[in-house]
Design an enzyme around this catalytic site. Structure first.
Site, mmCIF file in Angstrom:
data_model
loop_
_atom_site.group_PDB
_atom_site.id
_atom_site.type_symbol
_atom_site.label_atom_id
_atom_site.label_comp_id
_atom_site.label_asym_id
_atom_site.label_seq_id
_atom_site.Cartn_x
_atom_site.Cartn_y
_atom_site.Cartn_z
ATOM 1 N N ARG A 1 68.856 -48.280 -33.896
ATOM 2 C CA ARG A 1 69.524 -49.578 -33.725
ATOM 3 C C ARG A 1 70.643 -49.429 -32.697
ATOM 4 N NH1 ARG A 1 66.547 -52.310 -36.860
ATOM 5 N NH2 ARG A 1 66.408 -52.063 -39.091
ATOM 6 N N THR B 1 61.460 -47.405 -32.299
ATOM 7 C CA THR B 1 60.271 -48.197 -32.581
ATOM 8 C C THR B 1 60.194 -49.473 -31.753
ATOM 9 O OG1 THR B 1 61.386 -49.375 -34.370
ATOM 10 C CG2 THR B 1 60.172 -47.359 -34.959
ATOM 11 N N HIS C 1 46.635 -44.516 -35.831
ATOM 12 C CA HIS C 1 45.343 -44.698 -36.487
ATOM 13 C C HIS C 1 45.320 -46.042 -37.198
ATOM 14 C CE1 HIS C 1 43.620 -40.634 -36.054
ATOM 15 N NE2 HIS C 1 44.878 -40.275 -35.974
#
Length: 181
Positions: free
Chosen positions: A153, A138, A85
């Protein structure tokens, strides 16, 4: 097997048989639990052959493509969210802010995704990668790498030396597919 368990298994089988036709593609020998899992945007999701998605998965295509490669194994509680959003409008409640920019997600061949992993929009996971349990992914993950953590990571390569070359050949990767260890 108890009669109740047989009935539940039959229900899952029938529901999966009905719903798999809603996907953009659903490969041979692939499975997910349609009773405990939530899928949004079936027509934008392609699942390769022999993919296993554990129970309690949440997969949201939200108008962009999601691809999961052949022979991928995904643990329970998997979350894949290809959208978000807007949050850059002062004086506007989040629930009223509208959709942000959605991006496709690609998961390569023979990836192992542990329990309760979250993969966010725009991520590409390379072939043969391992995403450790509980990770939040991510950004892109290189082929044959192991990642862990929040945010995820690089930890190490899954193979070194000649074993790495052998596994790359198995996956159909060339030598320029990722950094050398």
């Amino acid at each position: 097997m108890h009669i109740f368990d047989q009935s539940r298994a039959a229900h899952r089988f029938l529901l999966r048989s009905f719903l798999k036709h809603r996907f953009a593609s659903f490969g041979r020998g692939s499975s997910y639990d349609p009773v405990t899992s939530v899928v949004a945007g079936y027509s934008d999701i392609s699942i390769g052959d022999h993919v296993y998605i554990g129970p309690h998965a949440y997969v949201s295509a939200d108008g962009v493509k999601i691809e999961i490669g052949d022979d991928t194994v995904i643990g329970p509680g998997f979350y894949l969210v290809a959208g978000d959003h807007r949050f850059d409008q002062p004086g506007v409640a989040f629930r009223e802010s509208g959709r942000g920019v959605n991006e496709p997600v690609i998961i390569g061949r023979n990836v192992w995704i542990g329990a309760r992993v979250t993969v966010l929009k725009g991520v590409t996971v390379g072939a043969g990668a391992i995403l450790a349990a509980g990770s939040v992914v991510t950004r892109d993950v290189e082929p044959l790498s192991i990642v862990a953590g929040v945010p995820a990571r690089f930890v190490r390569w899954s193979f070194e030396g000649t074993e790495q070359l052998e596994h790359k050949k198995f996956l159909g990767l060339n030598d320029s597919s990722h950094r050398q260890s």
